[in-house]
Design a protein around this motif. Structure first.
Motif, PDB file in Angstrom:
ATOM      1  N   UNK A  21       0.773  -0.984  -0.059  1.00 11.28           N
ATOM      2  CA  UNK A  21       0.175   0.217   0.109  1.00 11.28           C
ATOM      3  C   UNK A  21       1.198   1.583  -0.045  1.00 11.28           C
ATOM      4  N   UNK A  22       0.926   2.183  -0.696  1.00 10.55           N
ATOM      5  CA  UNK A  22       1.276   3.595  -1.259  1.00 10.55           C
ATOM      6  C   UNK A  22       0.453   4.962  -0.310  1.00 10.55           C
ATOM      7  N   UNK A  23       0.922   4.976   0.871  1.00 12.16           N
ATOM      8  CA  UNK A  23       0.404   7.015   0.894  1.00 12.16           C
ATOM      9  C   UNK A  23       1.038   7.354   1.162  1.00 12.16           C
ATOM     10  N   UNK A  24       0.413   8.667   1.201  1.00 14.00           N
ATOM     11  CA  UNK A  24       1.105   9.955   1.181  1.00 14.00           C
ATOM     12  C   UNK A  24       0.164  10.835   2.187  1.00 14.00           C
ATOM     13  N   UNK A  25       0.627  11.896   2.591  1.00 17.57           N
ATOM     14  CA  UNK A  25       0.104  13.547   3.543  1.00 17.57           C
ATOM     15  C   UNK A  25       0.008  14.936   2.661  1.00 17.57           C
ATOM     16  N   UNK A  26      -0.751  15.457   2.703  1.00 12.54           N
ATOM     17  CA  UNK A  26      -1.438  16.011   1.858  1.00 12.54           C
ATOM     18  C   UNK A  26      -1.299  17.153   3.484  1.00 12.54           C
ATOM     19  N   UNK A  27      -1.519  19.359   3.454  1.00 11.94           N
ATOM     20  CA  UNK A  27      -1.144  20.023   4.403  1.00 11.94           C
ATOM     21  C   UNK A  27      -2.308  20.653   3.575  1.00 11.94           C
ATOM     22  N   UNK A  28      -3.830  20.657   3.988  1.00  9.15           N
ATOM     23  CA  UNK A  28      -5.141  21.202   3.330  1.00  9.15           C
ATOM     24  C   UNK A  28      -4.475  23.093   4.038  1.00  9.15           C
ATOM     25  N   UNK A  29      -4.411  23.306   5.474  1.00 10.19           N
ATOM     26  CA  UNK A  29      -3.860  24.632   6.001  1.00 10.19           C
ATOM     27  C   UNK A  29      -3.377  24.913   4.838  1.00 10.19           C
ATOM     28  N   UNK A  30      -1.884  24.206   4.384  1.00  9.25           N
ATOM     29  CA  UNK A  30      -0.801  25.483   3.313  1.00  9.25           C
ATOM     30  C   UNK A  30      -1.567  24.959   2.241  1.00  9.25           C
ATOM     31  N   UNK A  31      -2.226  24.401   1.340  1.00  8.96           N
ATOM     32  CA  UNK A  31      -3.248  24.410   0.573  1.00  8.96           C
ATOM     33  C   UNK A  31      -3.622  25.124   0.111  1.00  8.96           C
ATOM     34  N   UNK A  32      -4.046  25.508   0.904  1.00 12.95           N
ATOM     35  CA  UNK A  32      -5.368  26.283   1.021  1.00 12.95           C
ATOM     36  C   UNK A  32      -5.083  27.956   0.965  1.00 12.95           C
ATOM     37  N   UNK A  33      -4.017  28.161   1.805  1.00 12.03           N
ATOM     38  CA  UNK A  33      -3.703  29.545   2.377  1.00 12.03           C
ATOM     39  C   UNK A  33      -2.467  30.011   0.650  1.00 12.03           C
ATOM     40  N   UNK A  34      -2.611  29.179   0.062  1.00 10.17           N
ATOM     41  CA  UNK A  34      -1.645  29.527  -0.962  1.00 10.17           C
ATOM     42  C   UNK A  34      -2.877  29.318  -2.677  1.00 10.17           C
ATOM     43  N   UNK A  35      -4.524  29.351  -2.166  1.00 11.00           N
ATOM     44  CA  UNK A  35      -5.408  29.054  -3.390  1.00 11.00           C
ATOM     45  C   UNK A  35      -5.603  30.861  -3.315  1.00 11.00           C
ATOM     46  N   UNK A  36      -5.520  31.557  -3.745  1.00  8.93           N
ATOM     47  CA  UNK A  36      -6.237  32.616  -3.663  1.00  8.93           C
ATOM     48  C   UNK A  36      -7.496  33.378  -3.531  1.00  8.93           C
ATOM     49  N   UNK A  37      -8.413  31.927  -4.715  1.00 12.29           N
ATOM     50  CA  UNK A  37      -9.546  32.213  -4.329  1.00 12.29           C
ATOM     51  C   UNK A  37      -9.849  32.215  -2.716  1.00 12.29           C
ATOM     52  N   UNK A  38      -9.393  30.924  -1.935  1.00 10.79           N
ATOM     53  CA  UNK A  38      -9.572  31.362  -0.786  1.00 10.79           C
ATOM     54  C   UNK A  38      -9.275  32.348   0.108  1.00 10.79           C
ATOM     55  N   UNK A 116     -21.571  28.426  -0.044  1.00 10.63           N
ATOM     56  CA  UNK A 116     -21.430  28.816  -1.441  1.00 10.63           C
ATOM     57  C   UNK A 116     -20.559  28.961  -2.456  1.00 10.63           C
ATOM     58  N   UNK A 117     -19.366  30.232  -0.881  1.00  6.87           N
ATOM     59  CA  UNK A 117     -17.976  30.774  -1.696  1.00  6.87           C
ATOM     60  C   UNK A 117     -16.573  29.605  -1.327  1.00  6.87           C
ATOM     61  N   UNK A 118     -16.988  28.883  -0.403  1.00  4.86           N
ATOM     62  CA  UNK A 118     -15.462  27.511   0.209  1.00  4.86           C
ATOM     63  C   UNK A 118     -15.907  26.200  -0.785  1.00  4.86           C
ATOM     64  N   UNK A 119     -18.103  26.044  -0.997  1.00  7.05           N
ATOM     65  CA  UNK A 119     -17.937  24.232  -1.616  1.00  7.05           C
ATOM     66  C   UNK A 119     -17.051  24.155  -3.614  1.00  7.05           C
ATOM     67  N   UNK A 120     -17.109  25.568  -4.107  1.00  6.37           N
ATOM     68  CA  UNK A 120     -16.225  24.654  -5.600  1.00  6.37           C
ATOM     69  C   UNK A 120     -14.855  24.820  -5.137  1.00  6.37           C
ATOM     70  N   UNK A 121     -14.049  25.558  -4.412  1.00  5.33           N
ATOM     71  CA  UNK A 121     -12.493  25.587  -3.998  1.00  5.33           C
ATOM     72  C   UNK A 121     -12.819  24.176  -3.856  1.00  5.33           C
ATOM     73  N   UNK A 122     -13.355  23.957  -2.153  1.00  7.85           N
ATOM     74  CA  UNK A 122     -13.370  22.171  -1.772  1.00  7.85           C
ATOM     75  C   UNK A 122     -13.495  21.440  -2.595  1.00  7.85           C
ATOM     76  N   UNK A 123     -14.172  20.975  -3.436  1.00  5.75           N
ATOM     77  CA  UNK A 123     -14.176  20.478  -4.166  1.00  5.75           C
ATOM     78  C   UNK A 123     -12.851  19.917  -5.614  1.00  5.75           C
ATOM     79  N   UNK A 124     -12.950  21.809  -6.066  1.00  2.89           N
ATOM     80  CA  UNK A 124     -11.540  21.392  -6.776  1.00  2.89           C
ATOM     81  C   UNK A 124     -10.367  21.041  -6.417  1.00  2.89           C
ATOM     82  N   UNK A 167      -3.642  22.283  -8.759  1.00  2.00           N
ATOM     83  CA  UNK A 167      -4.667  23.586  -9.058  1.00  2.00           C
ATOM     84  C   UNK A 167      -4.229  24.668  -9.818  1.00  2.00           C
ATOM     85  N   UNK A 168      -2.853  24.618 -10.595  1.00  2.05           N
ATOM     86  CA  UNK A 168      -2.304  25.874 -10.876  1.00  2.05           C
ATOM     87  C   UNK A 168      -2.191  26.635 -10.310  1.00  2.05           C
TER      88      UNK A 168
END
Length: 171
Positions: A21-38, A116-124, A167-168
């Motif tokens: 089994x392969x697994x990985x980690x993500x840091x959602x706080x880090x990712x969201x801080x770097x998404x301007x739309x968020x 309405x604002x966060x759901x599209x970002x979270x889905x992306x 995400x670009x």
């Protein structure tokens, strides 16, 4: 002896399946801080929240003023006038409570606005994490930010930057 052999085979078999089994980690706080739309959505939510809080506070001050005026005028009022003023104060306080619930309640305007604002970002972000998992063959990706049980994890298994790239927003 036979039990030991079976136990040894079971342990070796589990070792092979666990290693596959392969697994990985993500840091959602880090990712969201770097998404301007968020960040823009958060700022918009803060502005709306402050505006609504101001409205509620103003209405609350009106109720408080009505009560203070009533307290000071109470000795000069007839019983009928007292009851009328008391009912006006109670109505104003109910209006404050209703407004607070309307804006900040569990199904209030702030909740709906956040959805309405966060759901599209979270889905992306979810779709980007899923795409990275499928490309790299990960069975599981854990969120480092929300998991308190992860004491240490090697930076080599953190795929947060890959998700940002999907995400670009390359880092």
């Amino acid at each position: 002896m036979k039990k030991y052999l079976i136990a040894l085979i079971a342990i070796i078999g589990l070792g092979f399946t666990a290693g596959a089994q392969k697994f990985a980690l993500v840091d959602m706080e880090y990712i969201l801080r770097n998404v301007p739309a968020y960040e823009m959505a958060n700022e918009q939510l803060n502005q709306v929240s402050l505006r609504w809080e101001k409205e509620v506070n103003e209405l609350s001050k009106e109720a408080e003023t009505m009560f203070k005026n009533y307290q000071s005028d109470k000795v000069f009022l007839t019983d009928e006038q007292q009851k009328k003023r008391e009912s006006e104060i109670v109505a104003k306080e109910k209006e404050v409570t209703d407004m607070r619930y309307k804006y900040f309640g569990p199904e209030g305007e702030l909740y709906k606005k956040r959805q309405s604002l966060m759901k599209p970002i979270q889905e992306d972000v979810y779709n980007a994490v899923k795409a990275v998992a499928e490309e790299k063959g990960y069975q599981t990706i854990f969120d480092r930010a929300s998991s308190q049980s992860i004491v240490f994890a090697s930076p080599r298994i953190d795929v947060s930057n890959e998700v940002l790239a999907k995400l670009g927003y390359s880092k």
